[in-house]
Design a protein around this motif. Structure first.
Motif, short mmCIF file in Angstrom:
data_model
loop_
_atom_site.label_atom_id
_atom_site.label_comp_id
_atom_site.label_asym_id
_atom_site.label_seq_id
_atom_site.Cartn_x
_atom_site.Cartn_y
_atom_site.Cartn_z
N ASP A 83 -10.00 -62.18 -42.70
CA ASP A 83 -9.85 -63.16 -43.78
C ASP A 83 -9.24 -62.62 -45.07
OD1 ASP A 83 -11.15 -65.31 -42.31
OD2 ASP A 83 -13.02 -64.26 -42.69
N ARG A 112 -5.84 -63.91 -46.17
CA ARG A 112 -5.79 -65.23 -46.81
C ARG A 112 -5.69 -65.09 -48.33
NH1 ARG A 112 -10.62 -68.95 -44.23
NH2 ARG A 112 -10.30 -68.49 -42.01
N TYR A 144 -3.74 -72.25 -44.20
CA TYR A 144 -4.12 -70.97 -43.60
C TYR A 144 -4.15 -71.12 -42.08
CZ TYR A 144 -5.47 -70.19 -48.41
OH TYR A 144 -5.46 -70.09 -49.78
#
Length: 282
Positions: free
Chosen positions: A71, A74, A95
């Motif tokens: 993550d 992102r 995303y």
């Protein structure tokens, strides 16, 4: 679409799939893409650059030598996008993953359109999209956490993609929080003014999303469960335990993220300054 949509894609050794991903994004009518190649040992970055030279929409590729972890790309990609937006401009951050296959472009377009029509601050998948029993079990901690608040729908899956986020949300929350879904969801839940919607017709099998091996799949499920526990701890007012990353996936590289954030500039709208009341000494 009244606001441009920019895809943000974390890539780690996806040279074989990145071309299809970027082609399907064109079918979904995005305005551009930020590709964050991190910890790659193949030609993912070079392949993305080659595609960008002939792409019908702008593609910006960044290469980071070390793995960013789950993550974190992102957040890095979001900072990269915000630096490029004109002053006062709004956009939507989409995303997705870099290892998708199949003709998912039209379905992704429907997902984006759904979020735009509802003017959502955040659009995520709903629990009905889970087709794997093991993943449903891993998501249990998330469902328990979301029952502790009323802002985010209880059936939301903030740890999965696709996810759509309006840039106006970053007037209230730091993009840094995107690197940890558990913290991100808890902080969103503490805001009483955001609009979060869920999308329940996405078929994970359409994207051909696959894990590298059984060990990696188990580690990813463990990571998802741990992030759900983090969200639950914050929303219930408990201290978060600093748990190590599950064996089999790289730890989150917050140092690299902070370095990127330190270079970020994003002019926010001016707000009227309210003077604090005078205090008097007795």
């Amino acid at each position: 679409m009244n606001k441009p949509v920019y895809a943000i894609i974390g890539v780690k050794d996806e040279a074989l799939s990145i071309e299809n991903v970027l082609r399907q994004l064109w079918r979904s009518k995005v305005a551009g893409a930020m590709v964050i190649c991190n910890g790659c040992t193949d030609e993912s970055y070079e392949r993305t650059q080659a595609i960008a030279r002939t792409s019908p929409y702008p593609i910006c590729a960044t290469s980071i030598p070390s793995p960013l972890g789950h993550d974190v790309a992102r957040a890095v990609g979001t900072y990269a996008l915000l630096r490029r937006l004109p002053v006062g401009a709004e956009a939507l951050c989409l995303y997705i993953d870099g290892d998708w296959s199949g003709a998912f472009g039209p379905a992704l377009h429907d997902f984006i359109t759904f979020g735009i029509e509802r003017d959502a601050d955040v659009l995520s998948l709903s629990r009905t999209c889970l087709v794997d029993d093991a993943m449903r079990t891993a998501a249990t901690s998330w469902q328990q956490a979301l029952t502790l608040q009323q802002v985010v729908p209880v059936d939301a899956l903030p740890f999965m993609v696709p996810m759509l986020v309006h840039t106006r949300l970053f007037h209230q929350l730091s993009p840094l929080l995107l690197a940890h879904p558990g913290v991100f969801i808890a902080r969103c839940a503490m805001l009483q003014s955001i609009s979060w919607h869920t999308f329940d017709v996405w078929d994970q099998r359409l994207t051909g999303h696959r894990s590298r091996n059984r060990q990696h799949a188990q580690a990813m499920r463990a990571r998802i469960a741990l992030d759900g526990h983090t969200a639950h701890a914050i929303l219930s007012g408990r201290r978060c335990k600093n748990t190590p990353s599950p064996s089999g996936i790289p730890p989150r590289n917050f140092a690299a993220l902070l370095s990127c954030a330190a270079q970020a500039t994003w002019p926010l709208p001016r707000t009227k300054r309210v003077r604090a009341p005078k205090t008097y000494r007795g």
